[in-house]
Motif scaffolding. Sequence first.
Motif, PDB file in Angstrom:
ATOM      1  N   TRP A 158     -35.670  16.233  -2.097  1.00  0.00           N
ATOM      2  CA  TRP A 158     -34.408  16.830  -1.628  1.00  0.00           C
ATOM      3  C   TRP A 158     -33.735  17.602  -2.748  1.00  0.00           C
ATOM      4  O   TRP A 158     -33.023  18.559  -2.492  1.00  0.00           O
ATOM      5  N   CYS A 159     -34.010  17.198  -4.001  1.00  0.00           N
ATOM      6  CA  CYS A 159     -33.449  17.932  -5.145  1.00  0.00           C
ATOM      7  C   CYS A 159     -34.167  19.272  -5.293  1.00  0.00           C
ATOM      8  O   CYS A 159     -33.539  20.292  -5.579  1.00  0.00           O
ATOM      9  N   LEU A 195     -32.608  22.027  -3.269  1.00  0.00           N
ATOM     10  CA  LEU A 195     -31.296  22.613  -3.588  1.00  0.00           C
ATOM     11  C   LEU A 195     -31.375  24.136  -3.477  1.00  0.00           C
ATOM     12  O   LEU A 195     -30.452  24.787  -2.999  1.00  0.00           O
ATOM     13  N   GLU A 196     -32.497  24.688  -3.910  1.00  0.00           N
ATOM     14  CA  GLU A 196     -32.640  26.149  -3.853  1.00  0.00           C
ATOM     15  C   GLU A 196     -32.773  26.641  -2.413  1.00  0.00           C
ATOM     16  O   GLU A 196     -32.331  27.744  -2.077  1.00  0.00           O
ATOM     17  N   TYR A 256     -22.834  24.347  -5.511  1.00  0.00           N
ATOM     18  CA  TYR A 256     -23.319  23.416  -6.546  1.00  0.00           C
ATOM     19  C   TYR A 256     -22.522  23.686  -7.810  1.00  0.00           C
ATOM     20  O   TYR A 256     -22.341  24.839  -8.202  1.00  0.00           O
ATOM     21  N   THR A 264     -28.237  18.652 -13.777  1.00  0.00           N
ATOM     22  CA  THR A 264     -28.656  20.039 -13.994  1.00  0.00           C
ATOM     23  C   THR A 264     -29.791  20.101 -15.020  1.00  0.00           C
ATOM     24  O   THR A 264     -30.799  20.790 -14.812  1.00  0.00           O
ATOM     25  N   TRP A 322     -22.807  16.402  -1.990  1.00  0.00           N
ATOM     26  CA  TRP A 322     -22.417  16.363  -3.412  1.00  0.00           C
ATOM     27  C   TRP A 322     -21.877  14.987  -3.785  1.00  0.00           C
ATOM     28  O   TRP A 322     -22.176  14.462  -4.864  1.00  0.00           O
ATOM     29  N   LYS A 340     -29.301  26.711  -1.129  1.00  0.00           N
ATOM     30  CA  LYS A 340     -28.626  27.910  -1.663  1.00  0.00           C
ATOM     31  C   LYS A 340     -28.975  29.133  -0.823  1.00  0.00           C
ATOM     32  O   LYS A 340     -28.109  29.937  -0.461  1.00  0.00           O
ATOM     33  N   PHE A 392     -27.970  15.785   3.118  1.00  0.00           N
ATOM     34  CA  PHE A 392     -28.672  17.042   2.822  1.00  0.00           C
ATOM     35  C   PHE A 392     -29.060  17.752   4.115  1.00  0.00           C
ATOM     36  O   PHE A 392     -28.845  18.950   4.280  1.00  0.00           O
ATOM     37  N   SER A 421     -27.926  21.368   5.247  1.00  0.00           N
ATOM     38  CA  SER A 421     -28.964  22.379   5.465  1.00  0.00           C
ATOM     39  C   SER A 421     -28.856  22.967   6.876  1.00  0.00           C
ATOM     40  O   SER A 421     -29.239  24.106   7.139  1.00  0.00           O
ATOM     41  N   TYR A 455     -22.642  28.129  -0.741  1.00  0.00           N
ATOM     42  CA  TYR A 455     -23.314  27.161  -1.622  1.00  0.00           C
ATOM     43  C   TYR A 455     -22.461  26.935  -2.870  1.00  0.00           C
ATOM     44  O   TYR A 455     -22.178  27.881  -3.608  1.00  0.00           O
TER      45      TYR A 455
END
Lengths: 242, 242
Positions: free
Chosen positions: A173-174, A177-178, A190, A199, A140, A181, A127, A131, A188
């Motif tokens: 870390w989840c 995700l935004e 996803y 999801t 992923w 993005k 991640f 980032s 990005y």
Amino acid sequence: MSTTCLLADSPTPDVPEDGILRLYSMRFCPFAQRVHLVLDAKQIPYHSIYINLTEKPDWIFEKNPQGKVPALELVREPGPPVLTESLLICEYLDEQYPLRPLYPRDPLKKVQEKLLIERFNAVLDAFFKASDGGEMEPFWCGLDVYERELARRETLYFGGEQTGILDYMIWPWCERLELLKLQRGEEYNYDEQRFPQLTLWLERMKRDPAVMAFYMEAEVQAEFLRTRSAGKPNYNLLVKET
Amino acid sequence: MSTTCLLADSPTPDVPEDGILRLYSMRFCPFAQRVHLVLDAKQIPYHSIYINLTEKPDWIFEKNPQGKVPALELVREPGPPVLTESLLICEYLDEQYPLRPLYPRDPLKKVQEKLLIERFNAVLDAFFKASDGGEMEPFWCGLDVYERELARRETLYFGGEQTGILDYMIWPWCERLELLKLQRGEEYNYDEQRFPQLTLWLERMKRDPAVMAFYMEAEVQAEFLRTRSAGKPNYNLLVKET
């Protein structure tokens, strides 16, 4: 407690001597967030004392010689002891405060959960690289393991019908995700088809009270990272909001 | 079980289907040694299956996809599950086999022991550097913490009047002090005045049955490292002895 960050010349914080746990933390740190999530999920009262990690106050080294956060001060115990390491603090809290257990009781299920938390270290490294402008695919690929695991369990959360330790340990870390993005824009990628269970899980987690209590908008996280990249991290971005 | 190491083309090992734990290991690996020590200290029966890590047998990846050792196969459980990560395996064993407990029961004492084990990661890194010809002082500085801790506890072992988890988790690198002496010759500067408690503890530990069961002479360790440096690690140095 104010969320103002304490600087190098700050006096020892003026926290009431009320026997309540003190968490030395940093508002933008995903490892510290793990401890906030566990404390909030278990409804354990605590004082948050946010630290400026660039110019650490001197007294933090008295609390723990390595000056690390998160650090949990057990004010009622002789010493008082100050615990570090997010995972070890969370394990301690779950053992010391048995209400609303987060770890499974069964030794095998417990070690399997810890192995999945351990394995997430590679995912969070991926991640940080993504980032930072690196490849996104390794991140992923790391998440694939958790997608499969959630599908295999056929439960709402990794913890079952309610959140458990694995949900909270991977959440920081989840949540970001935004942020990813926002940072990566059109790059990005996803894929909801690739992560159907995750999801749904992401949406459920966003409604969890402990997650909501510490949730941070991606724009604010991005702004902190911008100030840090510019060499002047603004640890007090959230101060007005509290 | 023979201690012959299993190579890339080895068939799945011919271990009896007797419901006894199987430990996939490497005879010269200090992390694997931790698991042997805990199994032996708790007198839990197990089969050792030693792996050639340079040319791993294919079936080890079926046991655990990362092909890591130590790995513990719980042959009686459905799956059967294969656990990795030396510290997590040891915690599991101590919970699953409550006789002769190695971790303290009290959550605070337990987390403090885990923090000292975690902190030893920097010490073992410093050991590897010293063993590789680097500075020795960072390793001695790391050991200072454990010297002070043992003096503070005023006990025979870190675990008290008998060995505990901290004794066994740091032992593999302490056993290798003699290896370091052999490798560094006249540069070796272990100071008994600096480590009075650890010096006595080292002698006590060498008489511990679990330590004795897996103890290896420094000359043999050194010979293994020489074959490894030469690009042809001899995993079977001990075979004749068994």
